[in-house]
Design an enzyme around this catalytic site. Structure first.
Site, PDB file in Angstrom:
ATOM      1  CD  GLN A   1       5.598   4.060  -0.629  1.00  0.00           C
ATOM      2  OE1 GLN A   1       6.781   3.805  -0.802  1.00  0.00           O
ATOM      3  NE2 GLN A   1       5.214   5.175  -0.034  1.00  0.00           N
TER       4      GLN A   1
ATOM      5  CG  ASP B   1      -2.279   3.339   3.538  1.00  0.00           C
ATOM      6  OD1 ASP B   1      -1.295   4.011   3.873  1.00  0.00           O
ATOM      7  OD2 ASP B   1      -3.025   3.638   2.586  1.00  0.00           O
TER       8      ASP B   1
ATOM      9  N   GLY C   1       2.362   7.718   4.544  1.00  0.00           N
ATOM     10  CA  GLY C   1       1.695   8.371   5.674  1.00  0.00           C
ATOM     11  C   GLY C   1       1.596   7.333   6.770  1.00  0.00           C
ATOM     12  CG  HIS C   2       4.501   5.272   7.849  1.00  0.00           C
ATOM     13  ND1 HIS C   2       5.781   4.785   7.786  1.00  0.00           N
ATOM     14  CD2 HIS C   2       3.927   4.959   6.654  1.00  0.00           C
ATOM     15  CE1 HIS C   2       5.966   4.205   6.600  1.00  0.00           C
ATOM     16  NE2 HIS C   2       4.862   4.317   5.902  1.00  0.00           N
TER      17      HIS C   2
ATOM     18  CE  LYS D   1       4.117   0.797   5.440  1.00  0.00           C
ATOM     19  NZ  LYS D   1       2.755   0.716   4.898  1.00  0.00           N
TER      20      LYS D   1
HETATM   21  P1  GDP Z   1       0.884   2.726   7.517  1.00  0.00           P
HETATM   22  O1  GDP Z   1       1.003   3.570   6.299  1.00  0.00           O
HETATM   23  O2  GDP Z   1       1.151   1.280   7.229  1.00  0.00           O
HETATM   24  O3  GDP Z   1       1.695   3.222   8.674  1.00  0.00           O
HETATM   25  O4  GDP Z   1      -0.646   2.804   7.958  1.00  0.00           O
HETATM   26  P2  GDP Z   1      -1.554   4.148   8.044  1.00  0.00           P
HETATM   27  O5  GDP Z   1      -1.118   4.964   9.179  1.00  0.00           O
HETATM   28  O6  GDP Z   1      -1.597   4.797   6.708  1.00  0.00           O
HETATM   29  O7  GDP Z   1      -2.981   3.510   8.245  1.00  0.00           O
HETATM   30  C1  GDP Z   1      -3.286   2.686   9.318  1.00  0.00           C
HETATM   31  C2  GDP Z   1      -4.481   3.293  10.074  1.00  0.00           C
HETATM   32  O8  GDP Z   1      -5.047   2.319  10.918  1.00  0.00           O
HETATM   33  C3  GDP Z   1      -4.084   4.448  10.977  1.00  0.00           C
HETATM   34  O9  GDP Z   1      -5.142   5.374  11.018  1.00  0.00           O
HETATM   35  C4  GDP Z   1      -3.902   3.783  12.342  1.00  0.00           C
HETATM   36  O10 GDP Z   1      -4.104   4.668  13.424  1.00  0.00           O
HETATM   37  C5  GDP Z   1      -4.983   2.735  12.291  1.00  0.00           C
HETATM   38  N1  GDP Z   1      -4.722   1.501  13.037  1.00  0.00           N
HETATM   39  C6  GDP Z   1      -3.528   0.856  13.213  1.00  0.00           C
HETATM   40  N2  GDP Z   1      -3.718  -0.306  13.863  1.00  0.00           N
HETATM   41  C7  GDP Z   1      -5.044  -0.409  14.098  1.00  0.00           C
HETATM   42  C8  GDP Z   1      -5.864  -1.415  14.702  1.00  0.00           C
HETATM   43  O11 GDP Z   1      -5.404  -2.478  15.147  1.00  0.00           O
HETATM   44  N3  GDP Z   1      -7.206  -1.164  14.750  1.00  0.00           N
HETATM   45  C9  GDP Z   1      -7.776  -0.037  14.252  1.00  0.00           C
HETATM   46  N4  GDP Z   1      -9.084   0.111  14.339  1.00  0.00           N
HETATM   47  N5  GDP Z   1      -7.013   0.928  13.676  1.00  0.00           N
HETATM   48  C10 GDP Z   1      -5.684   0.740  13.579  1.00  0.00           C
HETATM   49  P1  IMO Z   2       2.339   4.004   3.215  1.00  0.00           P
HETATM   50  O1  IMO Z   2       3.809   4.022   3.478  1.00  0.00           O
HETATM   51  C1  IMO Z   2      -0.796   3.276   0.274  1.00  0.00           C
HETATM   52  C2  IMO Z   2       0.066   4.360  -3.881  1.00  0.00           C
HETATM   53  C3  IMO Z   2      -0.701   5.503  -4.534  1.00  0.00           C
HETATM   54  C4  IMO Z   2      -0.754   4.983  -5.962  1.00  0.00           C
HETATM   55  C5  IMO Z   2       0.619   4.336  -6.138  1.00  0.00           C
HETATM   56  C6  IMO Z   2       1.660   5.233  -6.808  1.00  0.00           C
HETATM   57  O2  IMO Z   2       1.559   4.985   3.998  1.00  0.00           O
HETATM   58  O3  IMO Z   2       1.799   2.609   3.274  1.00  0.00           O
HETATM   59  P2  IMO Z   2       3.074   7.310  -5.939  1.00  0.00           P
HETATM   60  O4  IMO Z   2       2.649   8.655  -5.445  1.00  0.00           O
HETATM   61  O5  IMO Z   2       3.893   6.531  -4.965  1.00  0.00           O
HETATM   62  O6  IMO Z   2       3.720   7.368  -7.303  1.00  0.00           O
HETATM   63  O7  IMO Z   2       1.706   6.501  -6.164  1.00  0.00           O
HETATM   64  O8  IMO Z   2       1.066   4.006  -4.843  1.00  0.00           O
HETATM   65  N1  IMO Z   2       0.769   4.703  -2.621  1.00  0.00           N
HETATM   66  C7  IMO Z   2       0.384   4.280  -1.405  1.00  0.00           C
HETATM   67  N2  IMO Z   2      -0.709   3.573  -1.035  1.00  0.00           N
HETATM   68  N3  IMO Z   2       0.125   3.607   1.194  1.00  0.00           N
HETATM   69  C8  IMO Z   2       1.227   4.299   0.834  1.00  0.00           C
HETATM   70  O9  IMO Z   2       2.247   4.544   1.691  1.00  0.00           O
HETATM   71  C9  IMO Z   2       1.375   4.704  -0.517  1.00  0.00           C
HETATM   72  N4  IMO Z   2       2.320   5.398  -1.201  1.00  0.00           N
HETATM   73  C10 IMO Z   2       1.945   5.371  -2.490  1.00  0.00           C
HETATM   74  O10 IMO Z   2      -1.979   5.641  -3.965  1.00  0.00           O
HETATM   75  O11 IMO Z   2      -1.713   3.988  -6.077  1.00  0.00           O
HETATM   76 MG    MG Z   3      -0.076   4.990   5.234  1.00  0.00          MG
END
Ligand code: GDP
Ligand code: IMO
Ligand code: MG
Length: 434
Positions: free
Chosen positions: A229, A18, A45-46, A21
């Protein structure tokens, strides 16, 4: 000589997932031809935000939002077909067509309903000792792959092979469900029927994707590998057993696609300007409750897949340096700087202490990680909004000092700083990525 953009790039999460990415993949996708997922599944979840729209991608590469880009789900990914069909539908509701530009590896393994159920039953049975998985069936599916009990897309494509495989595998699963969990069995006929219908829907996407990518590389197309991840959730390099079941680190991109390491030109790591983690497991720099609430609220730190509140903490240089090392990161992208805007002072963890010993490198012993005291250095905050800033020189001096300190601790340059979730809220330090 003109400095051009590297040809084939792997982008990985350098913390516990998270990191943001999705936003960076979406930006880098503009100048890439192919965007490839190589591991994980719909546990990811991207998030990509553009205009008033927000799209969360779980399985399909985040480059899909750019028309004409080719998106590949590699052999290292585990595919829940129902989740994939839902995602395709979600994209069509956003008027995004995937026709002729989404491909899935024929060698990718399928997540079946029994994988999801077993993930859930195991977690529930563990009580306080649970891992906190996403319950998407990821671990059980990878376990079957390694146990040679998996079913690949190519197996589904051949009705005779599929029937044979499902019969053998389901007999074992049903016995396990009965003996260990006292749970009713799955019906072979129903599963066979359902997946035979899915066969026709998935068939147009199934390819030998290593051939496809090899051809792309020969034509000098630009390939962007999208890690899911993060390195600290990697099954080998993460905080085992509190990890996911795949290699989220750069090595996974090779095994998970069939791409030769000789063709990779750069590995970029994404970090948040602080740290978060979802699920259980050690987290040495986790915030005390009040600070946790403040950052969770400002950073909207709730899981993009499960909606669970994310745990938040200070930037941990041991974590990020471990990622620099195991991925060979040559560039760092720092996300969510804006979330720290209101803090009067910031801390960076530079070492751990446990039982009188100092740790300068990220330890593998789970007990040390669970009980270690972080050693912090403190930096003054900037207490100025940064989300409207687009140039490095315009950042408040204390924000620049903080970022420079991160780069020095990681021994890697920062190429992009993100100050908001929108595409435009981005500061390009290295112009090649603009
Ligand atoms: P990922 O799994 O690495 O793609 O990240 P996620 O989408 O799960 O979580 C990142 C969250 O931060 C999302 O809700 C994005 O919209 C938000 N986000 C990304 N870059 C920024 C930033 O520079 N500032 C803020 N405030 N939010 C951001
Ligand atoms: P993105 O790509 C954050 C975490 C789960 C748990 C562990 C194992 O959005 O960064 P699983 O269901 O994979 O067997 O769970 O990994 N986890 C993540 N945490 N971002 C993710 O993906 C994750 N995918 C799995 O919360 O701790
Ligand atoms: Mg994510």
């Amino acid at each position: 000589m003109k400095n051009s953009r590297p040809q084939n790039v792997i982008l990985v999460g350098a913390q516990w997932g998270d990191e943001g990415k999705g936003k960076i993949i979406d930006l880098l996708a503009r100048k890439s031809d192919y965007i490839v997922r190589y591991q994980g599944g719909n546990n990811a979840g991207h998030t990509v935000c553009f205009g008033n729209e927000k799209v969360i991608l779980h399985l399909i590469p985040s480059g899909i939002l750019h028309p004409k880009k080719i998106c590949v789900i590699g052999n290292g990914v585990v595919i829940d077909l129902e989740a994939l069909f839902q995602e395709i539908k979600m994209l069509s509701e956003h008027s995004i067509s995937i026709q002729g530009r989404l491909f899935a590896s024929d060698r990718a393994h399928i997540i079946f309903p029994y994988h999801r159920l077993i993930d859930q039953l195991r977690e529930d049975a563990k009580g306080a000792k649970k891992i906190g998985t996403t319950k998407k069936g990821i671990g059980p599916c990878y376990a079957d792959k390694v146990n040679r009990l998996g079913i690949r897309l190519i197996d589904l494509m051949n009705p005779r092979v599929f029937r044979e495989r499902l019969k053998t595998v389901l007999a074992e699963k049903n016995l396990m469900l009965k003996r260990i969990f006292n749970h009713p069995p799955f019906s072979f006929d129903e599963l066979f029927q359902t997946y035979s219908e899915y066969r026709n829907r998935i068939a147009p996407f199934v390819r030998n994707t290593s051939l496809l990518l090899d051809e792309a590389a020969r034509k000098r197309k630009r390939i962007l590998f999208e890690g899911a991840q993060g390195t600290l959730l990697d099954v080998d390099y993460g905080t085992y057993p509190y990890v996911t079941s795949s290699n989220a680190s750069a090595g996974g991109a090779l095994a998970g696609t069939g791409m030769s390491p000789a063709r990779i030109n750069e590995v970029i790591g994404v970090v948040k300007a602080y740290t978060t983690r979802v699920g259980e497991g050690p987290f040495p720099t986790e915030f005390p409750p009040r600070l946790m609430e403040h950052i969770r609220k400002r950073g909207e730190e709730y899981g993009a897949t499960t909606g669970r509140p994310r745990r938040c903490g200070w930037f941990d240089a041991l974590v990020a340096r471990h990622s620099v090392l195991v991925n060979g990161l040559s560039k760092i992208v720092v996300m969510k700087l804006d979330v720290l805007d209101q803090l009067p002072a910031l801390k960076i963890c530079t070492a751990y202490r446990y039982q009188g010993k100092r740790y300068d490198d990220f330890p593998s012993d789970i007990e040390v990680l669970e009980k270690a005291e972080p050693v912090y250095e403190e930096h003054p905050g900037w207490q100025t909004p940064t989300s409207g800033i687009r140039k490095w020189q315009d950042l408040p001096p204390n924000a620049r000092k903080y970022l420079k300190r991160l780069a020095a601790l990681l021994k890697a340059p920062i190429s992009i700083v993100s100050v908001g979730s929108e595409r435009l809220q981005t500061i390009y330090i290295d112009g090649r990525y603009r």
